[in-house]
Design an enzyme around this catalytic site. Structure first.
Site, PDB file in Angstrom:
ATOM      1  N   GLY A 292       0.726  -1.345   0.029  1.00 20.03           N
ATOM      2  CA  GLY A 292      -0.161   0.059   0.009  1.00 20.03           C
ATOM      3  C   GLY A 292       0.825   1.319  -0.015  1.00 20.03           C
ATOM      4  O   GLY A 292       2.164   1.329  -0.130  1.00 20.03           O
TER       5      GLY A 292
ATOM      6  N   ASP B 127       9.865 -11.029   7.282  1.00 23.12           N
ATOM      7  CA  ASP B 127      10.264 -10.074   6.360  1.00 23.12           C
ATOM      8  C   ASP B 127      11.225  -8.985   6.935  1.00 23.12           C
ATOM      9  O   ASP B 127      11.103  -7.810   6.750  1.00 23.12           O
ATOM     10  CB  ASP B 127       9.238  -9.377   5.339  1.00 23.12           C
ATOM     11  CG  ASP B 127       9.588  -8.600   4.162  1.00 23.12           C
ATOM     12  OD1 ASP B 127      10.638  -8.865   3.777  1.00 23.12           O
ATOM     13  OD2 ASP B 127       8.775  -7.940   3.767  1.00 23.12           O
TER      14      ASP B 127
END
Length: 990
Positions: free
Chosen positions: A705, A823
């Site tokens: 996003g 991550d």
């Protein structure tokens, strides 16, 4: 002498000389064409095929005898029969020249840095008995083995980077007893090809940790009648455990953990009477534990945890002389058999996350040297066994979320080996053992929500390693002893909802590592310590519902990461320090005190009204119902003003109500409901947020996003991420899973080094998340972007490394269940205005253990997404497609290398076939002085701030973290310890 005789003699001499020369040449030529000697072969291999950066083979020369050279073993006739060059930091291609040694039987090159592919055929080595190339970086396909390999009995190619399948030519290894291929990238047609069953002499078969496609264990495995060890962990096995396995009477170890095996544990497994170890954890096995397990009289280790097993713990299994019994994370019920207490071998007992009930065996631990004891999250009742530490080895007691009652055993207070205790949420009562507080190895004590009584004695100072003291929700009383000030490692202090009294020791401010202090709901009195500037890591301070008096310390406003401040319901007096307005507070409450004076401008907002009430002399020029700070006017003027204002407000209200009703009717079809969930106290509404989600406020964009900078009316700046797309019809779409993972993870986390999630807002066509704003963006931006000149101080970089490590350690070790980030990278480590780090972006995060009530196969997070970013992904992900906490450790090691070098993980300057990990690792091998000699340090770092000893230590930790073998990597808790330890360099090199 006649001329004729003279000539004859002359010719004879010439002929003799010619004959001598011819003889010498013949001998030389013959010698040259004869087989080369063993020393010559060894020296040729050293010069042509080995790279020896540390000169480990310095004694390889013509004298003394080659049989005394490093790694060389000879027969009685001085022929080389073994070459063992393990762990000598050698590199280069596969040194096939060794196979020219005619008498060579054993060749071992384990734990080095060889990084080539192997020849398609190893025929020159066919006379070998043993070949060990484990723990290297060999790549490509496995070699073919021709029928000449009749002597090879042991082949170890484990822990390399081999890919492809297992060649069918392996069936030619007819004498093979040991085959070790685990820890590669093998992805052949099956984890257990049928042709391996023809190797009837095999005693040890290790194929674990490869990326095989889903496959079943074949029934032909029954042909391996001599098999003793079967290791197939994380090999993508599916289907059920074949009954044919039960015919292998020689088996001593079975490890098929971390697969997708289903069905019941076959009852015939009781036939394996030689079995010592049975590892079945993390599968989808169901049904009950078979009674036949009790027939395995040699069994010492069983781990069937993280399955879907039901039923009771069989008494026959409990009666075995087990060293380790791990059945956690199942659906087992009933009582634990009393016979378990008779076990003299039991060291590890893990039964947590089940539905066991009743009392534990009274004598549990009395007959063995128990080390690990975890029965948390069950329905156990009665008293905790008093003999748990009889063996003087117990290191942890974990029993939270049960119904234990009675006194806490006095004997545990004398358990000097104890380090980790969690017994919260039970019904314990009575005096808590005073001796417990002086245990020398104790580092974590969580006793919350019981009925314990007693005091904290001065001897608590002996628990020098204590980091977490959490005893809230009990009936502890008395003063807080001065001895608490000697707990230099203390980070969390939770004493709330007890009966403590008296003043806080002023020396408590010397505890520089404190991150959370919760003292609410006690009887503490006197002035709160004013010299709090040392609490630079403090994020939470809760003093509410006590009797503290005096002024609020203004130094609280200087604490860089304090976000939670509750001082309500005390006797604080004086003015609210204006310095507090400098804090970025999610929670602020000073209500119900004796404060006076004008509310500072930063708190003079409607949002803070409830946090200010109950202070009779506190005034504000803008906030109702607080008294105004203006001077009193004559009564007549006041009445006129009041009536005028009242009339104006009344008319305005009627007008606004009318307009609102009309607008509501006209816009009713256009309205979209939004669901706002807040995780910290922050005043927001959707209109205030959505109006600022415009292009000029964009501060970042990523795969999930776009991120905006949003200014709230309260004066706070926040970061708002708007996820791409709307709510999908498929509730398990990637974006929905990312949102769910982010909210579930960050919504409950409170840590100074983890970014705070303020709220989530979900509508029909929009999804946004609100975070604390990080003024300096990400570490990746600072190191590699336009801000590359801002982070020049090594001490800043070191602080970022330590802070990020603490954040990850909190996720791995202090969250229940533990959380894997998946991550970790420099772009997901955010920096505030003081460059203090926050681990961020938890869209891929997942719990390490599945939550209760979720069956195997059900979704618990964004598991289908690729875990990690290019350059940060641990090598084992390629062949396991699964991540563990060690995957995060690898990624963090890459971040450490970035901090030192300033280079990206796949920096273009490296060229092909090179990345940051390989570049730094090879530099470390070339020279002990690799930091300065190879110019690994970012040239932008101010040289006057460079501590090369510290930098070298950080790089050594980074190399340890990025080890190709996950087992070698340290835990994140250990990484924090290494980074904090001034002697860490010595610790790493041991």
């Amino acid at each position: 002498m006649t001329p004729h005789l003279h000539l004859h003699l002359h010719l004879h001499l010439h002929l003799h000389l010619l004959l001598s020369i011819t003889t010498i040449l013949t001998i030389f030529i013959t010698a040259s064409s004869s087989p080369t000697t063993d020393p010559t072969i060894l020296l040729r291999v050293k010069s042509e095929q080995l790279t020896d950066p540390f000169n480990r083979l310095s004694n390889w020369h013509l004298t003394p005898s080659h049989c005394n050279w490093t790694g060389i073993t000879c027969s009685s006739s001085s022929s080389v029969i073994a070459v063992n060059l393990d762990n000598l930091d050698l590199s280069g291609p596969f040194p096939s020249g060794f196979c020219r040694l005619p008498s060579l039987q054993n060749l071992s090159l384990s734990s080095n840095f060889f990084n080539s592919s192997l020849p398609p055929s190893l025929s020159p080595c066919s006379h070998l008995h043993s070949l060990n190339l484990s723990l290297n970086y060999f790549v490509g396909n496995l070699p073919d083995f021709s029928p000449e390999f009749t002597s090879l009995t042991s082949l170890d190619l484990s822990r390399n980077n081999f890919s492809g399948g297992i060649p069918a030519s392996f069936k030619n290894l007819v004498s093979l007893r040991v085959l070790r291929l685990h820890g590669n990238f093998l992805d052949g047609p099956a984890a257990f090809p049928d042709f391996l069953s023809t190797l009837s002499h095999l005693t040890r078969l290790e194929l674990a940790y490869n990326s095989f496609p889903p496959s079943e264990l074949p029934s032909s495995i029954a042909e391996l009648t001599n098999l003793e060890i079967l290791w197939l962990t994380q090999s993508n096995l599916v289907g059920s455990i074949p009954p044919s396995l039960c015919s292998l009477q020689s088996l001593t170890q079975i490890d098929v953990a971390m697969n997708s095996l289903s069905g019941e544990i076959p009852p015939c497994i009781g036939n394996l009477t030689s079995l010592v170890m049975l590892e079945l954890f993390d599968n989808q096995l169901s049904g009950e534990l078979p009674e036949s397990l009790g027939s395995l009289k040699s069994l010492r280790f069983i781990d069937a945890s993280q399955n879907n097993l039901t039923g009771n713990l069989p008494e026959s299994l409990a009666a075995l002389p087990l060293v380790s019994l791990n059945l956690n994370d199942n659906y087992l019920r009933g009582k634990v058999p009393e016979v378990l207490a008779e076990n003299k071998n039991l060291v590890q007992l893990k039964l947590f996350n089940n539905s066991f009930s009743g009392e534990l065996p009274t004598d549990l631990g009395a007959n063995s040297k128990l080390v690990e004891f975890d029965v948390s999250t069950n329905n156990f009742s009665g008293e905790l066994p008093s003999n748990l530490c009889s063996g003087k080895q117990l290191s942890q007691i974990i029993a939270f979320d049960n119904n234990f009652s009675g006194n806490f055993p006095e004997s545990i207070g004398n358990c000097s080996s104890l380090g980790y205790v969690r017994v919260g949420n039970n019904n314990f009562s009575g005096e808590f053992p005073r001796s417990f507080w002086s245990l020398p190895l104790l580092y974590f004590a969580e006793l919350t929500n019981n009925h314990f009584q007693g005091t904290l004695p001065p001897a608590i100072s002996d628990s020098q390693k204590l980091t977490n003291l959490e005893i809230s929700g009990n009936m502890f009383s008395g003063n807080l002893p001065m001895g608490i000030c000697k707990l230099k490692e203390l980070t969390v202090l939770r004493l709330n909802d007890n009966q403590f009294i008296g003043e806080l020791p002023k020396c408590i401010t010397k505890l520089k590592g404190l991150q959370s202090i919760d003292l609410q709901g006690n009887g503490f009195s006197g002035e709160f310590p004013s010299n709090v500037s040392s609490w630079i890591q403090l994020t939470e301070l809760n003093l509410s519902r006590n009797k503290f008096s005096g002024e609020i310390p203004s130094q609280l406003g200087d604490l860089p990461v304090l976000t939670y401040l509750d001082m309500s319901e005390n006797l604080f007096s004086g003015e609210i320090p204006v310095e507090l307005t400098r804090l970025k507070l999610n929670q602020f409450n000073v209500s119900n005190n004796q404060l006076e004076g004008q509310v500072p401008k930063g708190f003079n907002r409607d949002y803070y009204v409830d946090s200010l009430l109950g202070n009779a002399k506190l005034c504000s020029s803008d906030l109702n119902p607080l008294p105004t700070c203006h001077r009193h006017t004559p009564i007549s003027f006041f009445l006129i003003s009041f009536l005028s204002v009242f009339g104006f407000v009344l008319l305005s209200s009627i007008f606004l109500i009318y307009i609102t009703m009309m607008q509501s009717k006209s816009d009713s079809k256009k309205s979209h409901p939004y669901k706002i969930t807040t995780f910290h106290r922050i005043g927001v509404n959707e209109q205030e947020i959505f109006s600022q989600l415009v292009d000029e406020n964009v501060i970042g964009s990523g795969g999930s996003g776009q991120v905006y900078r949003v200014e709230l009316k309260s004066g706070r700046t926040i970061a708002v991420k708007k996820l791409w797309g709307g709510i999908g019809r498929d509730r398990d779409s990637d974006m929905d899973l990312l949102l769910k993972s982010e909210v579930e993870t960050l919504g409950s986390i409170r840590h100074v080094n983890i970014v705070k999630l303020f709220f989530s807002c979900i509508g029909e066509d929009i999804r946004v998340l609100g975070y604390e704003y990080m003024a300096n963006g990400s570490l990746g931006d600072v190191l590699h972007g336009e801000k590359g000149g801002e982070l020049l101080d090594w001490s800043q970089r070191y602080a970022i490394a330590l802070g990020a490590a603490r954040g990850l350690a909190y996720l791995h070790h202090d969250c229940v269940p533990a959380i894997i980030h998946r991550d970790v990278k420099s772009n997901n480590i955010l920096l505030d205005e003081k460059f203090l780090p926050r681990v961020a972006d938890f869209g891929l995060a997942k719990p390490l253990m599945r939550p209760r009530g979720i069956l195997k196969g059900e979704s618990i997070g964004a598991m289908s997404r690729v875990a990690g970013s290019c350059g940060y992904i641990a090598p084992e992900y390629g062949y396991t497609l699964k991540v563990t906490e060690k995957s995060d450790v690898y990624s963090f090691g890459v971040v450490l290398m970035e901090l030192v070098s300033g280079k990206r993980p796949n920096d273009p300057s490296f060229g092909d076939n090179m990345d940051l990990v390989k570049w730094i690792t090879e530099a470390a091998l070339e020279s002990d002085d690799f930091v300065e000699a190879n110019k690994l340090v970012d040239p932008r770092i101010n040289p006057h701030t460079c501590n090369y000893k510290e930098i070298k230590m950080v790089l050594k930790i980074a190399i340890l973290c990025t080890s190709a073998n996950p087992v070698i990597r340290p835990s994140m808790r250990r990484v924090v310890e290494l980074l904090k330890d001034h002697d860490a360099q010595a610790s790493v090199t041991k």
